[in-house]
Design a protein around this motif. Structure first.
Motif, PDB file in Angstrom:
ATOM      1  N   MET A  39      27.976 -15.076  93.269  1.00  0.00           N
ATOM      2  CA  MET A  39      28.296 -13.799  93.958  1.00  0.00           C
ATOM      3  C   MET A  39      27.348 -13.825  95.227  1.00  0.00           C
ATOM      4  N   ALA A  40      27.517 -14.410  96.170  1.00  0.00           N
ATOM      5  CA  ALA A  40      26.499 -14.421  97.313  1.00  0.00           C
ATOM      6  C   ALA A  40      26.878 -13.532  98.442  1.00  0.00           C
ATOM      7  N   THR A  41      26.859 -12.168  98.000  1.00  0.00           N
ATOM      8  CA  THR A  41      27.164 -11.142  99.090  1.00  0.00           C
ATOM      9  C   THR A  41      25.895 -10.889 100.217  1.00  0.00           C
ATOM     10  N   GLY A  42      24.592 -11.470  99.522  1.00  0.00           N
ATOM     11  CA  GLY A  42      23.364 -11.015 100.177  1.00  0.00           C
ATOM     12  C   GLY A  42      22.971  -9.993  99.954  1.00  0.00           C
ATOM     13  N   GLN A  43      23.370  -8.999  98.934  1.00  0.00           N
ATOM     14  CA  GLN A  43      22.936  -7.850  98.483  1.00  0.00           C
ATOM     15  C   GLN A  43      22.702  -7.810  96.977  1.00  0.00           C
ATOM     16  N   ALA A  44      21.464  -7.261  96.794  1.00  0.00           N
ATOM     17  CA  ALA A  44      20.946  -7.228  95.282  1.00  0.00           C
ATOM     18  C   ALA A  44      21.656  -6.326  94.417  1.00  0.00           C
ATOM     19  N   PRO A  45      21.904  -6.663  93.223  1.00  0.00           N
ATOM     20  CA  PRO A  45      22.846  -5.808  92.572  1.00  0.00           C
ATOM     21  C   PRO A  45      22.085  -4.558  92.307  1.00  0.00           C
ATOM     22  N   SER A  46      22.832  -3.334  92.495  1.00  0.00           N
ATOM     23  CA  SER A  46      22.170  -2.039  92.417  1.00  0.00           C
ATOM     24  C   SER A  46      21.807  -1.731  91.080  1.00  0.00           C
ATOM     25  N   ASN A  47      20.672  -1.142  90.862  1.00  0.00           N
ATOM     26  CA  ASN A  47      20.108  -0.834  89.645  1.00  0.00           C
ATOM     27  C   ASN A  47      20.814   0.453  88.968  1.00  0.00           C
ATOM     28  N   PRO A  48      20.869   0.381  87.717  1.00  0.00           N
ATOM     29  CA  PRO A  48      21.756   1.672  87.226  1.00  0.00           C
ATOM     30  C   PRO A  48      20.735   2.878  87.472  1.00  0.00           C
ATOM     31  N   VAL A  49      21.750   3.879  87.731  1.00  0.00           N
ATOM     32  CA  VAL A  49      20.915   5.216  87.882  1.00  0.00           C
ATOM     33  C   VAL A  49      20.723   5.848  86.535  1.00  0.00           C
ATOM     34  N   PRO A  50      19.669   6.244  86.108  1.00  0.00           N
ATOM     35  CA  PRO A  50      19.280   7.038  84.891  1.00  0.00           C
ATOM     36  C   PRO A  50      20.196   8.194  84.696  1.00  0.00           C
ATOM     37  N   ALA A  51      20.931   8.112  83.431  1.00  0.00           N
ATOM     38  CA  ALA A  51      21.833   9.173  83.079  1.00  0.00           C
ATOM     39  C   ALA A  51      21.055  10.663  82.932  1.00  0.00           C
ATOM     40  N   MET A  52      21.601  11.738  83.460  1.00  0.00           N
ATOM     41  CA  MET A  52      21.244  13.131  83.274  1.00  0.00           C
ATOM     42  C   MET A  52      21.706  13.688  81.929  1.00  0.00           C
ATOM     43  N   ARG A  53      20.944  14.167  81.193  1.00  0.00           N
ATOM     44  CA  ARG A  53      21.462  14.982  80.142  1.00  0.00           C
ATOM     45  C   ARG A  53      21.876  16.262  80.542  1.00  0.00           C
ATOM     46  N   THR A  54      23.216  16.570  80.025  1.00  0.00           N
ATOM     47  CA  THR A  54      23.711  17.791  80.373  1.00  0.00           C
ATOM     48  C   THR A  54      23.600  18.684  79.209  1.00  0.00           C
ATOM     49  N   TYR A  55      23.456  20.134  79.246  1.00  0.00           N
ATOM     50  CA  TYR A  55      23.345  21.272  78.394  1.00  0.00           C
ATOM     51  C   TYR A  55      24.608  22.004  78.558  1.00  0.00           C
ATOM     52  N   PRO A  56      25.324  22.370  77.488  1.00  0.00           N
ATOM     53  CA  PRO A  56      26.237  23.322  77.848  1.00  0.00           C
ATOM     54  C   PRO A  56      25.601  24.466  78.200  1.00  0.00           C
ATOM     55  N   PRO A  57      26.457  25.207  79.121  1.00  0.00           N
ATOM     56  CA  PRO A  57      26.000  26.427  79.800  1.00  0.00           C
ATOM     57  C   PRO A  57      26.294  27.738  78.826  1.00  0.00           C
ATOM     58  N   VAL A  58      25.396  28.479  79.239  1.00  0.00           N
ATOM     59  CA  VAL A  58      25.545  29.879  78.172  1.00  0.00           C
ATOM     60  C   VAL A  58      26.822  30.187  78.428  1.00  0.00           C
ATOM     61  N   GLU A  59      27.371  30.701  77.259  1.00  0.00           N
ATOM     62  CA  GLU A  59      28.863  31.218  77.432  1.00  0.00           C
ATOM     63  C   GLU A  59      28.703  32.614  77.721  1.00  0.00           C
ATOM     64  N   HIS A  60      27.726  33.592  77.004  1.00  0.00           N
ATOM     65  CA  HIS A  60      27.683  34.764  77.115  1.00  0.00           C
ATOM     66  C   HIS A  60      26.211  35.286  77.810  1.00  0.00           C
ATOM     67  N   PRO A  61      25.980  36.168  78.616  1.00  0.00           N
ATOM     68  CA  PRO A  61      24.866  36.226  79.119  1.00  0.00           C
ATOM     69  C   PRO A  61      23.860  36.596  77.934  1.00  0.00           C
ATOM     70  N   VAL A  62      22.629  36.359  78.006  1.00  0.00           N
ATOM     71  CA  VAL A  62      21.658  36.667  76.827  1.00  0.00           C
ATOM     72  C   VAL A  62      20.795  37.665  77.579  1.00  0.00           C
ATOM     73  N   VAL A  63      20.778  38.834  76.757  1.00  0.00           N
ATOM     74  CA  VAL A  63      20.040  40.154  77.371  1.00  0.00           C
ATOM     75  C   VAL A  63      19.552  40.430  76.168  1.00  0.00           C
ATOM     76  N   VAL A  64      18.195  40.602  76.283  1.00  0.00           N
ATOM     77  CA  VAL A  64      17.296  41.159  75.147  1.00  0.00           C
ATOM     78  C   VAL A  64      16.461  42.228  75.423  1.00  0.00           C
ATOM     79  N   ILE A  65      15.903  42.291  76.646  1.00  0.00           N
ATOM     80  CA  ILE A  65      15.089  43.339  77.334  1.00  0.00           C
ATOM     81  C   ILE A  65      15.835  44.051  78.162  1.00  0.00           C
ATOM     82  N   GLY A  66      16.719  43.307  78.801  1.00  0.00           N
ATOM     83  CA  GLY A  66      17.419  44.361  80.007  1.00  0.00           C
ATOM     84  C   GLY A  66      18.536  43.490  81.136  1.00  0.00           C
ATOM     85  N   PRO A  67      19.685  43.815  81.199  1.00  0.00           N
ATOM     86  CA  PRO A  67      20.518  42.949  82.048  1.00  0.00           C
ATOM     87  C   PRO A  67      19.862  42.866  83.626  1.00  0.00           C
ATOM     88  N   GLN A  68      18.942  43.981  83.900  1.00  0.00           N
ATOM     89  CA  GLN A  68      18.622  43.439  85.433  1.00  0.00           C
ATOM     90  C   GLN A  68      17.782  42.224  85.380  1.00  0.00           C
TER      91      GLN A  68
END
Length: 216
Positions: free
Chosen positions: A1-30
């Motif tokens: 495969m002589a395209t003249g371009q080096a093969p692209s390096n894989p990009v590190p995967a990002m860990r995804t965290y599930p978003p908070v379904e309901h607001p977490v309020v302990v001291i106050g909603p403000q």
């Protein structure tokens, strides 16, 4: 495969965290934001009788302050807003097998004002893990968990026994902190999570980690 371009390096995967379904309020909603809140918690390493914390945002604006009463019968910390109003007082219960801290609304000590309790998950630990119970939780399953790294320099705060991330903390090391004899943590609080509550947990975690005996 002589395209003249080096093969692209894989990009590190990002860990995804599930978003908070309901607001977490302990001291106050403000104290909820719709965006990730970046805070710096800093303290002087040497201060007689008091070990005060300052909590500021990315612009250096004071958001919270923590005042201490170390010479009283119970260790107590007072989480105050920038104007000096006490939001929560944190009390260490000395006579318990697991090192336990209780958080009460304002300057109250009344059971009805108990917001949450935090204690070590296990008696003997290589890395600090805390179970956090809301005031009305009388069961065995914690509402939140704090999971520390092996170096005490980082930790995550999770919703119950899930992998829903609420906040992350890491210790900051810089030349300025060495010269000024300060200790500081960077805290990222996820959207819709009470950042005053997270600040209180960071203070408790720091106090427990500072107790080097490690067996209580």
């Amino acid at each position: 495969m002589a395209t003249g371009q080096a093969p692209s390096n894989p990009v590190p995967a990002m860990r995804t965290y599930p978003p908070v379904e309901h607001p977490v309020v302990v001291i106050g909603p403000q104290y909820l934001a719709q965006y990730p809140v970046e805070l710096t918690v800093s303290t002087k390493l040497w201060s007689l009788g008091e070990n005060d914390f300052k909590v500021s945002d990315i612009n250096g604006t004071l958001i919270f302050q923590v005042k201490s009463k170390l010479l009283s019968l119970h260790d107590r910390r007072f989480l105050k807003d920038a104007a000096g109003n006490t939001l929560v007082n944190l009390r260490q219960k000395i006579m318990t097998m697991h090192r336990r801290w209780e958080a009460f609304r304002g300057e109250s000590k009344e059971e009805k004002d108990l917001l949450f309790t935090a204690k070590k998950s296990k008696l003997f630990q290589f890395k600090t893990e805390l179970d956090v119970f809301l005031g009305n939780n009388k069961g065995e399953v914690p509402d939140f968990k704090v999971k520390g790294g092996y170096s005490e320099s980082s930790c995550s705060i999770l919703l119950g026994d899930s992998n829903t991330m609420l906040a992350q903390m890491h210790r900051k090391h810089s030349l300025a902190s060495t010269i000024l004899d300060t200790d500081s943590f960077g805290v990222t609080v996820y959207p819709n999570v009470d950042y005053a509550f997270i600040t209180a947990l960071v203070v408790i975690l720091d106090e427990i980690n500072a107790d080097r005996s490690g067996e209580d």
